[in-house]
Motif scaffolding. Sequence first.
Motif, PDB file in Angstrom:
ATOM      1  N   THR A  51     -47.443  23.109  19.926  1.00 13.47           N
ATOM      2  CA  THR A  51     -46.155  23.502  19.340  1.00 13.47           C
ATOM      3  C   THR A  51     -45.270  23.877  20.521  1.00 13.47           C
ATOM      4  N   ASN A  52     -43.991  24.009  20.275  1.00 18.48           N
ATOM      5  CA  ASN A  52     -43.092  24.355  21.377  1.00 18.48           C
ATOM      6  C   ASN A  52     -42.996  25.860  21.527  1.00 18.48           C
ATOM      7  N   THR A  53     -42.896  26.310  22.744  1.00 23.29           N
ATOM      8  CA  THR A  53     -42.752  27.743  22.969  1.00 23.29           C
ATOM      9  C   THR A  53     -41.567  27.980  23.898  1.00 23.29           C
ATOM     10  N   LEU A  54     -41.433  29.222  24.387  1.00 23.16           N
ATOM     11  CA  LEU A  54     -40.278  29.583  25.209  1.00 23.16           C
ATOM     12  C   LEU A  54     -40.659  29.665  26.674  1.00 23.16           C
ATOM     13  N   GLY A  55     -39.659  29.549  27.540  1.00 26.79           N
ATOM     14  CA  GLY A  55     -39.903  29.680  28.965  1.00 26.79           C
ATOM     15  C   GLY A  55     -40.061  31.150  29.345  1.00 26.79           C
ATOM     16  N   GLU A  56     -40.752  31.390  30.483  1.00 25.03           N
ATOM     17  CA  GLU A  56     -40.996  32.759  30.952  1.00 25.03           C
ATOM     18  C   GLU A  56     -39.680  33.463  31.274  1.00 25.03           C
ATOM     19  N   ASP A  57     -38.664  32.693  31.726  1.00 22.23           N
ATOM     20  CA  ASP A  57     -37.358  33.272  32.059  1.00 22.23           C
ATOM     21  C   ASP A  57     -36.728  33.936  30.831  1.00 22.23           C
ATOM     22  N   ARG A 137     -45.953  23.413   3.676  1.00 25.97           N
ATOM     23  CA  ARG A 137     -44.967  23.102   2.631  1.00 25.97           C
ATOM     24  C   ARG A 137     -43.665  22.552   3.210  1.00 25.97           C
ATOM     25  N   PHE A 138     -43.488  22.773   4.516  1.00 25.74           N
ATOM     26  CA  PHE A 138     -42.265  22.277   5.165  1.00 25.74           C
ATOM     27  C   PHE A 138     -42.514  20.964   5.897  1.00 25.74           C
ATOM     28  N   GLN A 139     -43.741  20.470   5.806  1.00 26.19           N
ATOM     29  CA  GLN A 139     -44.027  19.195   6.481  1.00 26.19           C
ATOM     30  C   GLN A 139     -43.488  18.037   5.647  1.00 26.19           C
ATOM     31  N   LYS A 140     -43.083  16.989   6.360  1.00 30.11           N
ATOM     32  CA  LYS A 140     -42.443  15.842   5.711  1.00 30.11           C
ATOM     33  C   LYS A 140     -43.386  15.167   4.706  1.00 30.11           C
ATOM     34  N   GLU A 141     -44.674  15.151   5.011  1.00 35.70           N
ATOM     35  CA  GLU A 141     -45.631  14.483   4.117  1.00 35.70           C
ATOM     36  C   GLU A 141     -45.721  15.234   2.780  1.00 35.70           C
ATOM     37  N   PHE A 142     -45.736  16.585   2.859  1.00 38.11           N
ATOM     38  CA  PHE A 142     -45.804  17.362   1.619  1.00 38.11           C
ATOM     39  C   PHE A 142     -44.537  17.136   0.793  1.00 38.11           C
ATOM     40  N   LEU A 271     -48.716   3.288   1.901  1.00 41.73           N
ATOM     41  CA  LEU A 271     -48.586   3.220   0.447  1.00 41.73           C
ATOM     42  C   LEU A 271     -49.246   1.935  -0.013  1.00 41.73           C
ATOM     43  N   SER A 272     -50.251   2.038  -0.886  1.00 38.42           N
ATOM     44  CA  SER A 272     -50.917   0.846  -1.413  1.00 38.42           C
ATOM     45  C   SER A 272     -50.554   0.676  -2.884  1.00 38.42           C
ATOM     46  N   THR A 273     -50.067  -0.516  -3.218  1.00 44.07           N
ATOM     47  CA  THR A 273     -49.781  -0.858  -4.618  1.00 44.07           C
ATOM     48  C   THR A 273     -50.435  -2.218  -4.875  1.00 44.07           C
ATOM     49  N   PRO A 274     -50.467  -2.693  -6.114  1.00 45.99           N
ATOM     50  CA  PRO A 274     -51.046  -4.025  -6.346  1.00 45.99           C
ATOM     51  C   PRO A 274     -50.351  -5.110  -5.526  1.00 45.99           C
ATOM     52  N   GLU A 275     -49.118  -4.872  -5.109  1.00 44.95           N
ATOM     53  CA  GLU A 275     -48.365  -5.885  -4.328  1.00 44.95           C
ATOM     54  C   GLU A 275     -48.789  -5.913  -2.864  1.00 44.95           C
ATOM     55  N   GLY A 276     -49.402  -4.847  -2.373  1.00 47.28           N
ATOM     56  CA  GLY A 276     -49.791  -4.824  -0.960  1.00 47.28           C
ATOM     57  C   GLY A 276     -49.761  -3.420  -0.374  1.00 47.28           C
ATOM     58  N   VAL A 277     -49.910  -3.367   0.948  1.00 45.02           N
ATOM     59  CA  VAL A 277     -49.943  -2.080   1.662  1.00 45.02           C
ATOM     60  C   VAL A 277     -48.750  -2.032   2.605  1.00 45.02           C
ATOM     61  N   LYS A 278     -48.011  -0.904   2.597  1.00 41.73           N
ATOM     62  CA  LYS A 278     -46.920  -0.799   3.578  1.00 41.73           C
ATOM     63  C   LYS A 278     -46.901   0.594   4.197  1.00 41.73           C
ATOM     64  N   PRO A 279     -46.485   0.649   5.474  1.00 45.18           N
ATOM     65  CA  PRO A 279     -46.414   1.968   6.113  1.00 45.18           C
ATOM     66  C   PRO A 279     -45.244   2.771   5.563  1.00 45.18           C
ATOM     67  N   ILE A 280     -45.414   4.068   5.495  1.00 41.46           N
ATOM     68  CA  ILE A 280     -44.317   4.958   5.075  1.00 41.46           C
ATOM     69  C   ILE A 280     -43.823   5.679   6.326  1.00 41.46           C
ATOM     70  N   GLU A 281     -42.577   5.444   6.664  1.00 36.98           N
ATOM     71  CA  GLU A 281     -41.983   6.117   7.837  1.00 36.98           C
ATOM     72  C   GLU A 281     -41.092   7.242   7.335  1.00 36.98           C
ATOM     73  N   LEU A 282     -41.373   8.453   7.764  1.00 34.89           N
ATOM     74  CA  LEU A 282     -40.555   9.596   7.337  1.00 34.89           C
ATOM     75  C   LEU A 282     -39.878  10.205   8.557  1.00 34.89           C
ATOM     76  N   LEU A 283     -38.735  10.834   8.330  1.00 33.47           N
ATOM     77  CA  LEU A 283     -38.020  11.482   9.437  1.00 33.47           C
ATOM     78  C   LEU A 283     -38.855  12.638   9.982  1.00 33.47           C
ATOM     79  N   GLU A 284     -38.936  12.746  11.302  1.00 30.22           N
ATOM     80  CA  GLU A 284     -39.705  13.826  11.925  1.00 30.22           C
ATOM     81  C   GLU A 284     -39.133  15.194  11.541  1.00 30.22           C
ATOM     82  N   VAL A 285     -40.003  16.134  11.219  1.00 29.98           N
ATOM     83  CA  VAL A 285     -39.580  17.506  10.922  1.00 29.98           C
ATOM     84  C   VAL A 285     -40.540  18.436  11.654  1.00 29.98           C
ATOM     85  N   ASP A 286     -40.016  19.435  12.349  1.00 28.84           N
ATOM     86  CA  ASP A 286     -40.883  20.479  12.919  1.00 28.84           C
ATOM     87  C   ASP A 286     -41.028  21.533  11.826  1.00 28.84           C
ATOM     88  N   CYS A 287     -42.219  21.601  11.230  1.00 30.38           N
ATOM     89  CA  CYS A 287     -42.386  22.463  10.043  1.00 30.38           C
ATOM     90  C   CYS A 287     -42.195  23.941  10.389  1.00 30.38           C
TER      91      CYS A 287
END
Length: 328
Positions: A51-57, A137-142, A271-287
């Motif tokens: 995760t991201n943290t702060l600098g010592e300064d 709960r703040f993750q994009k997948e949820f 995502l798998s449906t009877p029509e096939g499988v496709k990747p789900i691309e979601l916008l990045e979120v730092d939860c």
Amino acid sequence: MSKKVIVVGFGFMGQTHARNIANHPDLELAAIVDAIDPKIAMKKSAGNFATNTLGEDIISKVPYYKELTEAIAEVKPDAVVVATPTMLHYKFAKIVLEAGCNLFLEKPICLDPNLCDELVALAESKHLVFMAGHCVRFQKEFQYIKELVEKQTYGKPVYFHYSRYCGVPGWGCWTDPEVSAKSGGAMYDMAIHDTDCARALFGNPDEISVMPYLRDRFGLMVVDTCWKYNNGPIVRVEAGFLAPHTMPFHKEFTAIFEKATINCDMRGMTLSTPEGVKPIELLEVDCYEAEMAAFAQYLEKGEMPLECSGKDATATIRICTRFFNNKG
Ligand SMILES: NC(=O)c1ccc[n+]([C@@H]2O[C@H](COP(=O)([O-])OP(=O)(O)OC[C@H]3O[C@@H](n4cnc5c(N)ncnc54)[C@H](O)[C@@H]3O)[C@@H](O)[C@H]2O)c1
């Protein structure tokens, strides 16, 4: 005017929250409280993922206290973020609320649901915001799955299987046997994330069964629970801390709906449906950033969170306790 926030417990999680507070336009990192100097705590901290943290300064400019009561008396904060080892959550949360400050409390809020009730009642009686750190709960997948469940995009949910494993924590206070023993183990520390998500999606299950072989073999360190909703899906929540401590964090879930199946792991989602499988691309979120931004909004409005309130988190703790009461 920005809200003054103190962070107590400046380890892996405390540093993550401190960074998000310092970077938020409506929040001010007013003080750090820790048993050890923050500059030393920064070097000892690690975590099971980056995760991201702060600098010592930046840290060296933030007032540092050893005692929370002293920090509250001097800084007069609007809120306190408690990210100490779990066994200290209740003690510090009570100090915060009794002092009239709003509270953000890391998960698991407390292992004893009766103590959770006490904190919830205290916050309510003083009209204070009490939010729990249920970051998943703040993750994009949820958020994506929640929308599918609510809109029934692919029909009703049928079977959800969550799995989450990592090496026994080997950083910060976790190396202290007392801290580790009082953390609640895999149920309260790992499985709680997916337990909380499933409860947020479907409510309290009608029945829970526990895989006895794993519990007998691994005690608190591995859990496998299966939930039944009489008018809903079957849910399975599996989690564990395994040796060696170097084992990388790994999580995945499968969400089966009547007309589609979602598979998600550390590499991505399909995502798998009877029509096939496709990747789900979601916008990045730092939860972690998103949950702190939500906390800032609740502070601004002076309102109890709609999601991840102390009361909400207490309901999740109550499901965790069913693991121990279950004779399965
Ligand atoms: N939401 C998440 O994804 C997530 C991830 C990891 C941990 N957590 C939770 O966050 C909490 C902290 O875990 P961590 O991994 O950051 O632990 P950690 O050991 O890295 O940090 C704990 C910090 O608390 C400090 N501390 C200990 N006793 C203290 C005292 N009496 N007064 C003040 N400071 C004290 C320690 O010095 C340390 O800096 C735990 O409850 C854990 O379950 C949540």
